[in-house]
Design a protein around this motif. Structure first.
Motif, PDB file in Angstrom:
ATOM      1  N   UNK A  89       0.411  -1.291  -0.563  1.00  0.00           N
ATOM      2  CA  UNK A  89       0.092  -0.104   0.364  1.00  0.00           C
ATOM      3  C   UNK A  89       0.814   1.398  -0.234  1.00  0.00           C
ATOM      4  N   UNK A  90       2.535   1.151   0.112  1.00  0.00           N
ATOM      5  CA  UNK A  90       2.332   2.731  -0.402  1.00  0.00           C
ATOM      6  C   UNK A  90       2.185   2.972  -1.572  1.00  0.00           C
ATOM      7  N   UNK A  91       2.768   4.421  -1.007  1.00  0.00           N
ATOM      8  CA  UNK A  91       2.060   5.155  -2.230  1.00  0.00           C
ATOM      9  C   UNK A  91       3.013   6.092  -2.884  1.00  0.00           C
ATOM     10  N   UNK A  92       3.456   5.984  -4.278  1.00  0.00           N
ATOM     11  CA  UNK A  92       4.611   6.941  -5.004  1.00  0.00           C
ATOM     12  C   UNK A  92       3.944   8.151  -6.427  1.00  0.00           C
ATOM     13  N   UNK A  93       4.344   9.108  -6.504  1.00  0.00           N
ATOM     14  CA  UNK A  93       4.128   9.801  -7.491  1.00  0.00           C
ATOM     15  C   UNK A  93       5.468   9.794  -8.492  1.00  0.00           C
ATOM     16  N   UNK A  94       4.743  10.037  -9.428  1.00  0.00           N
ATOM     17  CA  UNK A  94       5.606   9.591 -10.868  1.00  0.00           C
ATOM     18  C   UNK A  94       5.515  10.816 -11.984  1.00  0.00           C
ATOM     19  N   UNK A  95       6.898  11.605 -12.285  1.00  0.00           N
ATOM     20  CA  UNK A  95       6.136  12.277 -13.247  1.00  0.00           C
ATOM     21  C   UNK A  95       5.868  11.237 -14.375  1.00  0.00           C
ATOM     22  N   UNK A  96       4.793  12.085 -15.022  1.00  0.00           N
ATOM     23  CA  UNK A  96       4.580  11.765 -16.532  1.00  0.00           C
ATOM     24  C   UNK A  96       5.161  11.331 -17.738  1.00  0.00           C
ATOM     25  N   UNK A  97       4.993  11.074 -18.274  1.00  0.00           N
ATOM     26  CA  UNK A  97       5.957  11.429 -20.289  1.00  0.00           C
ATOM     27  C   UNK A  97       5.346  11.076 -21.318  1.00  0.00           C
ATOM     28  N   UNK A  98       5.598  11.739 -21.995  1.00  0.00           N
ATOM     29  CA  UNK A  98       5.402  12.364 -22.974  1.00  0.00           C
ATOM     30  C   UNK A  98       4.150  11.609 -23.888  1.00  0.00           C
ATOM     31  N   UNK A  99       5.596  10.104 -24.112  1.00  0.00           N
ATOM     32  CA  UNK A  99       4.177   8.861 -24.514  1.00  0.00           C
ATOM     33  C   UNK A  99       3.856   7.904 -23.281  1.00  0.00           C
ATOM     34  N   UNK A 100       3.470   8.690 -22.160  1.00  0.00           N
ATOM     35  CA  UNK A 100       1.982   7.715 -21.265  1.00  0.00           C
ATOM     36  C   UNK A 100       0.616   7.894 -22.107  1.00  0.00           C
ATOM     37  N   UNK A 101       0.121   6.530 -22.146  1.00  0.00           N
ATOM     38  CA  UNK A 101      -1.474   6.779 -22.730  1.00  0.00           C
ATOM     39  C   UNK A 101      -2.041   7.752 -22.533  1.00  0.00           C
ATOM     40  N   UNK A 102      -2.233   8.705 -22.892  1.00  0.00           N
ATOM     41  CA  UNK A 102      -3.126   9.661 -22.635  1.00  0.00           C
ATOM     42  C   UNK A 102      -4.707   9.273 -22.342  1.00  0.00           C
ATOM     43  N   UNK A 103      -4.812   8.587 -23.006  1.00  0.00           N
ATOM     44  CA  UNK A 103      -6.751   8.026 -22.455  1.00  0.00           C
ATOM     45  C   UNK A 103      -6.850   7.622 -20.896  1.00  0.00           C
ATOM     46  N   UNK A 104      -5.300   6.518 -20.451  1.00  0.00           N
ATOM     47  CA  UNK A 104      -5.836   6.146 -19.264  1.00  0.00           C
ATOM     48  C   UNK A 104      -5.323   7.637 -18.011  1.00  0.00           C
ATOM     49  N   UNK A 105      -4.180   8.254 -18.999  1.00  0.00           N
ATOM     50  CA  UNK A 105      -4.434   9.768 -17.288  1.00  0.00           C
ATOM     51  C   UNK A 105      -5.354  10.270 -17.608  1.00  0.00           C
ATOM     52  N   UNK A 106      -6.248  10.619 -18.885  1.00  0.00           N
ATOM     53  CA  UNK A 106      -7.696  11.502 -18.974  1.00  0.00           C
ATOM     54  C   UNK A 106      -8.982  10.845 -17.552  1.00  0.00           C
ATOM     55  N   UNK A 107      -8.875  10.049 -17.930  1.00  0.00           N
ATOM     56  CA  UNK A 107      -9.621   8.805 -17.483  1.00  0.00           C
ATOM     57  C   UNK A 107      -9.062   9.019 -15.717  1.00  0.00           C
ATOM     58  N   UNK A 108      -8.392   8.957 -15.365  1.00  0.00           N
ATOM     59  CA  UNK A 108      -7.899   8.927 -13.951  1.00  0.00           C
ATOM     60  C   UNK A 108      -7.989  10.463 -13.350  1.00  0.00           C
ATOM     61  N   UNK A 109      -7.722  11.857 -14.413  1.00  0.00           N
ATOM     62  CA  UNK A 109      -8.072  13.035 -14.546  1.00  0.00           C
ATOM     63  C   UNK A 109      -9.679  13.193 -13.552  1.00  0.00           C
ATOM     64  N   UNK A 110     -10.121  12.369 -14.563  1.00  0.00           N
ATOM     65  CA  UNK A 110     -11.775  12.808 -14.244  1.00  0.00           C
ATOM     66  C   UNK A 110     -12.619  12.316 -13.651  1.00  0.00           C
ATOM     67  N   UNK A 111     -11.931  11.135 -13.123  1.00  0.00           N
ATOM     68  CA  UNK A 111     -13.321   9.338 -12.066  1.00  0.00           C
ATOM     69  C   UNK A 111     -13.167  11.164 -11.098  1.00  0.00           C
ATOM     70  N   UNK A 112     -12.725  11.863 -10.533  1.00  0.00           N
ATOM     71  CA  UNK A 112     -13.164  12.100  -9.304  1.00  0.00           C
ATOM     72  C   UNK A 112     -14.675  12.865  -9.475  1.00  0.00           C
ATOM     73  N   UNK A 113     -14.682  13.834 -10.556  1.00  0.00           N
ATOM     74  CA  UNK A 113     -15.443  14.161 -11.380  1.00  0.00           C
ATOM     75  C   UNK A 113     -16.734  13.402 -12.058  1.00  0.00           C
TER      76      UNK A 113
END
Length: 126
Positions: A89-113
């Motif tokens: 259960x350790x939490x970490x944060x890592x910078x996104x990379x330019x070629x990361x899957x944009x669909x998954x990133x946007x899904x995670x970003x809008x999930x709270x809304x």
């Protein structure tokens, strides 16, 4: 070889060599991005492996899979992927990379809304 080098796991040695297998989808991932920065997660599914202990510092003995659970935006505007280890259960944060899957990133970003913890009908009464 120092004691630290002997303690490095196979996964850590693979990352240091330039590639690593994704702990979730199996994709062989380059540890360097096109712009030369280091990556520690799969650009396709955004999963990672728990190879560094961010609490204690140094190599982790956990080796669990790190699941992407959220994104955070820093004051600078840089996006970070938030991972949680499925084993400890350790939490970490890592910078996104330019070629990361944009669909998954946007899904995670809008999930709270999209899935608020309260009924949206409450706004009609305000």
């Amino acid at each position: 070889m120092s004691g630290t080098d002997k303690n490095l796991s196979h996964a850590q040695n693979t990352v240091l060599a330039g590639t690593f297998p994704c702990a979730w989808c199996g994709l062989t991932v380059s540890a360097a991005t096109a712009d030369g920065t280091r990556r520690n997660h799969c650009p396709s599914c955004l999963h990672s492996q728990h190879v560094l202990d961010h609490v204690e510092g140094g190599p982790s003995t956990c080796q669990g899979r790190m699941s992407p659970i959220s994104v955070a935006v820093l004051r600078t505007g840089d996006w970070m992927v938030i991972h949680r280890c499925v084993r400890c259960d350790e939490l970490t944060s890592n910078p996104i990379c330019a070629d990361d899957n944009q669909l998954i990133l946007m899904r995670m970003a809008v999930r709270p809304l999209a899935q608020p913890p309260f009924p949206l009908e409450a706004f009609g009464d305000l």
